[in-house]
Scaffold this motif. Structure first.
Motif, PDB file in Angstrom:
ATOM      1  N   ASP A   5       0.863  -1.100  -0.055  1.00 34.83           N
ATOM      2  CA  ASP A   5       0.095   0.298  -0.073  1.00 34.83           C
ATOM      3  C   ASP A   5       0.903   1.294   0.155  1.00 34.83           C
ATOM      4  O   ASP A   5       0.694   2.110  -0.676  1.00 34.83           O
ATOM      5  N   ALA A   6       1.832   1.257   0.892  1.00 28.67           N
ATOM      6  CA  ALA A   6       2.777   2.462   0.961  1.00 28.67           C
ATOM      7  C   ALA A   6       3.370   2.587  -0.238  1.00 28.67           C
ATOM      8  O   ALA A   6       3.751   3.617  -0.866  1.00 28.67           O
ATOM      9  N   VAL A   7       3.878   1.582  -1.056  1.00 31.36           N
ATOM     10  CA  VAL A   7       4.760   1.770  -2.215  1.00 31.36           C
ATOM     11  C   VAL A   7       3.773   2.349  -3.437  1.00 31.36           C
ATOM     12  O   VAL A   7       4.183   3.172  -4.037  1.00 31.36           O
ATOM     13  N   GLU A   8       2.438   1.512  -3.531  1.00 32.57           N
ATOM     14  CA  GLU A   8       1.514   2.248  -4.502  1.00 32.57           C
ATOM     15  C   GLU A   8       1.203   3.574  -4.327  1.00 32.57           C
ATOM     16  O   GLU A   8       1.180   4.338  -5.297  1.00 32.57           O
ATOM     17  N   SER A   9       0.920   4.051  -3.076  1.00 34.94           N
ATOM     18  CA  SER A   9       0.697   5.394  -2.700  1.00 34.94           C
ATOM     19  C   SER A   9       1.702   6.313  -3.041  1.00 34.94           C
ATOM     20  O   SER A   9       1.169   7.324  -3.608  1.00 34.94           O
ATOM     21  N   ARG A  10       2.993   6.038  -2.810  1.00 35.49           N
ATOM     22  CA  ARG A  10       4.005   7.043  -3.129  1.00 35.49           C
ATOM     23  C   ARG A  10       4.174   6.751  -4.481  1.00 35.49           C
ATOM     24  O   ARG A  10       4.199   7.826  -5.198  1.00 35.49           O
ATOM     25  N   PHE A  11       4.034   5.954  -5.477  1.00 29.54           N
ATOM     26  CA  PHE A  11       4.255   5.900  -6.711  1.00 29.54           C
ATOM     27  C   PHE A  11       3.126   6.731  -7.607  1.00 29.54           C
ATOM     28  O   PHE A  11       3.476   7.599  -8.277  1.00 29.54           O
ATOM     29  N   LEU A  12       1.953   6.597  -7.016  1.00 30.79           N
ATOM     30  CA  LEU A  12       0.679   7.293  -7.646  1.00 30.79           C
ATOM     31  C   LEU A  12       0.814   8.872  -7.429  1.00 30.79           C
ATOM     32  O   LEU A  12       0.639   9.742  -8.136  1.00 30.79           O
ATOM     33  N   GLU A  24       3.702  10.425  -6.703  1.00 27.78           N
ATOM     34  CA  GLU A  24       4.775  11.029  -7.742  1.00 27.78           C
ATOM     35  C   GLU A  24       4.390  11.146  -9.117  1.00 27.78           C
ATOM     36  O   GLU A  24       4.677  12.047  -9.689  1.00 27.78           O
ATOM     37  N   LEU A  25       3.524  10.148  -9.668  1.00 27.72           N
ATOM     38  CA  LEU A  25       2.940  10.391 -10.908  1.00 27.72           C
ATOM     39  C   LEU A  25       2.058  11.540 -10.949  1.00 27.72           C
ATOM     40  O   LEU A  25       2.211  12.330 -12.015  1.00 27.72           O
ATOM     41  N   ALA A  39       6.773   9.799 -17.727  1.00 29.14           N
ATOM     42  CA  ALA A  39       6.236  10.118 -16.427  1.00 29.14           C
ATOM     43  C   ALA A  39       6.107   8.938 -15.566  1.00 29.14           C
ATOM     44  O   ALA A  39       6.327   9.016 -14.605  1.00 29.14           O
ATOM     45  N   LEU A  40       5.742   7.753 -16.014  1.00 28.01           N
ATOM     46  CA  LEU A  40       5.825   6.531 -15.231  1.00 28.01           C
ATOM     47  C   LEU A  40       6.884   6.195 -14.779  1.00 28.01           C
ATOM     48  O   LEU A  40       7.206   5.770 -13.667  1.00 28.01           O
ATOM     49  N   ARG A  41       7.893   6.114 -15.994  1.00 29.21           N
ATOM     50  CA  ARG A  41       9.434   5.597 -15.407  1.00 29.21           C
ATOM     51  C   ARG A  41      10.020   6.696 -14.311  1.00 29.21           C
ATOM     52  O   ARG A  41      10.384   6.039 -13.174  1.00 29.21           O
ATOM     53  N   ARG A  42       9.739   7.849 -14.570  1.00 33.92           N
ATOM     54  CA  ARG A  42      10.248   8.783 -13.303  1.00 33.92           C
ATOM     55  C   ARG A  42       9.499   8.642 -11.993  1.00 33.92           C
ATOM     56  O   ARG A  42      10.034   8.851 -11.100  1.00 33.92           O
ATOM     57  N   ALA A  43       8.323   8.518 -12.077  1.00 34.96           N
ATOM     58  CA  ALA A  43       7.596   8.136 -10.966  1.00 34.96           C
ATOM     59  C   ALA A  43       7.939   7.037 -10.230  1.00 34.96           C
ATOM     60  O   ALA A  43       8.228   6.971  -8.889  1.00 34.96           O
ATOM     61  N   ALA A  44       8.192   5.788 -10.969  1.00 37.81           N
ATOM     62  CA  ALA A  44       8.842   4.552 -10.480  1.00 37.81           C
ATOM     63  C   ALA A  44      10.078   4.961  -9.543  1.00 37.81           C
ATOM     64  O   ALA A  44      10.120   4.616  -8.395  1.00 37.81           O
ATOM     65  N   LEU A  45      11.163   5.517 -10.295  1.00 33.13           N
ATOM     66  CA  LEU A  45      12.425   5.770  -9.609  1.00 33.13           C
ATOM     67  C   LEU A  45      12.457   6.692  -8.512  1.00 33.13           C
ATOM     68  O   LEU A  45      13.006   6.766  -7.691  1.00 33.13           O
ATOM     69  N   GLU A  46      11.566   7.897  -8.632  1.00 33.89           N
ATOM     70  CA  GLU A  46      11.385   8.647  -7.540  1.00 33.89           C
ATOM     71  C   GLU A  46      10.832   8.124  -6.336  1.00 33.89           C
ATOM     72  O   GLU A  46      10.980   8.497  -5.368  1.00 33.89           O
ATOM     73  N   LEU A  54      -4.987   7.978 -14.492  1.00 31.69           N
ATOM     74  CA  LEU A  54      -4.103   9.217 -14.150  1.00 31.69           C
ATOM     75  C   LEU A  54      -3.339   9.515 -15.633  1.00 31.69           C
ATOM     76  O   LEU A  54      -3.451  10.916 -15.794  1.00 31.69           O
ATOM     77  N   ILE A  55      -2.885   8.565 -16.297  1.00 29.85           N
ATOM     78  CA  ILE A  55      -2.361   8.895 -17.445  1.00 29.85           C
ATOM     79  C   ILE A  55      -3.172   9.601 -18.413  1.00 29.85           C
ATOM     80  O   ILE A  55      -2.942  10.647 -19.171  1.00 29.85           O
TER      81      ILE A  55
END
Length: 229
Positions: free
Chosen positions: A81-88, A90-91, A103-110, A159-160
């Motif tokens: 949940d924490a991982v997914e919330s942070r990714f969304l 960032e996106l 945008a997807l790539r940068r959000a995943a890395l960030e 979102l995209i």
């Protein structure tokens, strides 16, 4: 315990703790429950672990457990949940000018960049890895994991589509892009889970490597370096 008001005098009983202190106490309780639950799931198996065992180890009531987690499964997936919330999150913050896949790539890395580890909430890479391996080896959790992945893909595609001003029902591109992205991320997680040196750095490196390989793998010839026979 509530404080009693005496007629004509100040409230009786100990003063309530400041709001900031109460929130810190709640956070510590949640973290203790989460770490204990994940530790028990890892050591004796998810299906064999009961809520009673978790609360007994933390010395709190069942009522306290259910204040933080809807059920045992919710505790098992709290890290995800924490991982997914942070990714969304960032996106949503990516610049509008970025192309969708970038945008997807940068959000995943960030989303992996955090002083508290890749998932935050006091859970570091080691516990995240143990949780991932536990989920992957538990049939009842694998089914839930797949359902959650489908829902995350849906939310990401929405979102995209919103970023690009598209109707996700009329234009398939957001779903196609997210499906490709999600497939790479699943592969990355599987390979990361098998590595003996699995940690936050290894996860970031694998994520960047495999996302950067996606476009060449799809549109470039794989025989460039092979001599025709």
């Amino acid at each position: 315990m509530t404080r009693r008001q005496t007629p004509g005098g100040p409230p009786c009983g100990p003063p309530a703790p400041p709001a900031g202190l109460r929130e810190r106490r709640k956070q510590r309780t949640r973290e203790a429950l989460l770490h204990t639950a994940l530790g028990l799931f890892d050591s004796q198996g998810y299906d064999r672990t009961t809520v009673d065992e978790i609360v007994e180890a933390v010395e709190v009531s069942q009522r306290t457990f259910f204040r933080y987690f809807a059920n045992k499964e919710a505790a098992a997936f709290a890290v995800q949940d924490a991982v997914e919330s942070r990714f969304l999150g960032e996106l949503r913050r990516r610049p509008p000018a970025e192309a969708p896949f970038e945008a997807l790539r940068r959000a995943a890395l960030e989303s992996w960049k955090s002083e508290a580890g890749p998932v935050g909430s006091g859970v570091g890479a080691e516990l995240q890895l143990r949780t991932y391996r536990m989920i992957e080896s538990t049939p009842s959790l694998i089914a839930a994991h797949m359902r959650r992945s489908v829902e995350l893909e849906r939310r990401t595609a929405l979102l995209i589509a919103e970023r690009e001003g598209l109707d996700v029902e009329a234009d398939p591109r957001p779903r196609v892009a997210v499906a490709a992205f999600a497939g790479v991320m699943r592969l990355t997680g599987q390979l990361w889970g098998r590595r003996p040196d699995a940690g936050a750095d290894a996860l970031r490196e694998l994520t960047e490597l495999h996302l950067d390989l996606l476009r060449p793998a799809l549109v470039c010839s794989w025989r460039t370096d092979r001599r025709d026979l």
